[in-house]
Design a protein around this motif. Structure first.
Motif, PDB file in Angstrom:
ATOM      1  N   ALA A  53       0.830  -1.209   0.000  1.00 41.58           N
ATOM      2  CA  ALA A  53       0.000   0.000   0.000  1.00 41.58           C
ATOM      3  C   ALA A  53       0.863   1.258   0.000  1.00 41.58           C
ATOM      4  O   ALA A  53       0.603   2.201  -0.773  1.00 41.58           O
ATOM      5  CB  ALA A  53      -0.937  -0.007   1.202  1.00 41.58           C
ATOM      6  N   ALA A  54       1.884   1.286   0.847  1.00 39.14           N
ATOM      7  CA  ALA A  54       2.754   2.464   0.917  1.00 39.14           C
ATOM      8  C   ALA A  54       3.480   2.682  -0.403  1.00 39.14           C
ATOM      9  O   ALA A  54       3.584   3.820  -0.884  1.00 39.14           O
ATOM     10  CB  ALA A  54       3.756   2.305   2.058  1.00 39.14           C
ATOM     11  N   THR A  55       3.961   1.597  -1.000  1.00 38.10           N
ATOM     12  CA  THR A  55       4.658   1.721  -2.281  1.00 38.10           C
ATOM     13  C   THR A  55       3.717   2.231  -3.363  1.00 38.10           C
ATOM     14  O   THR A  55       4.083   3.119  -4.145  1.00 38.10           O
ATOM     15  CB  THR A  55       5.270   0.368  -2.693  1.00 38.10           C
ATOM     16  OG1 THR A  55       6.183  -0.049  -1.670  1.00 38.10           O
ATOM     17  CG2 THR A  55       6.005   0.470  -4.022  1.00 38.10           C
ATOM     18  N   ALA A  56       2.505   1.701  -3.395  1.00 35.29           N
ATOM     19  CA  ALA A  56       1.530   2.143  -4.396  1.00 35.29           C
ATOM     20  C   ALA A  56       1.198   3.618  -4.212  1.00 35.29           C
ATOM     21  O   ALA A  56       1.223   4.396  -5.179  1.00 35.29           O
ATOM     22  CB  ALA A  56       0.263   1.293  -4.309  1.00 35.29           C
ATOM     23  N   LEU A  57       0.898   4.017  -2.987  1.00 41.75           N
ATOM     24  CA  LEU A  57       0.529   5.418  -2.746  1.00 41.75           C
ATOM     25  C   LEU A  57       1.682   6.368  -3.052  1.00 41.75           C
ATOM     26  O   LEU A  57       1.488   7.390  -3.720  1.00 41.75           O
ATOM     27  CB  LEU A  57       0.069   5.595  -1.299  1.00 41.75           C
ATOM     28  CG  LEU A  57      -1.265   4.943  -0.948  1.00 41.75           C
ATOM     29  CD1 LEU A  57      -1.514   5.006   0.559  1.00 41.75           C
ATOM     30  CD2 LEU A  57      -2.403   5.593  -1.712  1.00 41.75           C
TER      31      LEU A  57
END
Length: 132
Positions: A53-57
């Motif tokens: 999630a952090a990488t995507a955001l």
């Protein structure tokens, strides 16, 4: 100069870990009972999901820190695959672990590609900022 000493320290740690691994190989039991087993596994998956999630955001915002989270997520996915396989019982549990490991290794590979990718900030459409 500080980074050179940190690199020397990391190299030293790598060398010192070799005899420690030998000690562990000779002294650890081949079987053990573990407390909080499900919590440990769920925690690893929470860490992996959070990394995704952090990488995507961050990546969608063009934030270069996405390279760091992608790298950490790749390591987490590889670690998850390793423990899935090495702790599975023979038979269907091992087959399931191997199937999961294929997905986790694919995720790790995708994260490595993201971590090593273009270091320039980019917009959500993939074009570099300032270039239309």
């Amino acid at each position: 100069m500080r980074s050179k000493w940190l690199l020397v320290l990391l190299g030293s740690a790598a060398v010192l870990l070799v005899p420690w691994m030998v000690v562990l190989a000779l002294t650890l039991p081949s079987r053990t009972e573990v407390r909080n087993w499900s919590l440990a596994w769920i925690g690893l998956d929470v860490l992996m999901a959070t990394g995704c999630a952090a990488t995507a955001l961050l990546g969608l915002r063009g934030d270069p820190r996405a390279h760091l989270t992608a790298s950490a997520t790749a390591a987490t996915a590889a670690l998850d695959a390793w423990f899935d396989i090495t702790t599975a019982l023979p038979g269907s549990a091992l087959a399931q672990a191997l199937a999961c490991a294929v997905a986790e290794v694919a995720l790790a590979g995708a994260c490595v590609l993201l971590a090593l990718g273009d270091r320039r900030p980019s917009r959500i459409d993939g074009s570099p900022e300032g270039h239309s």
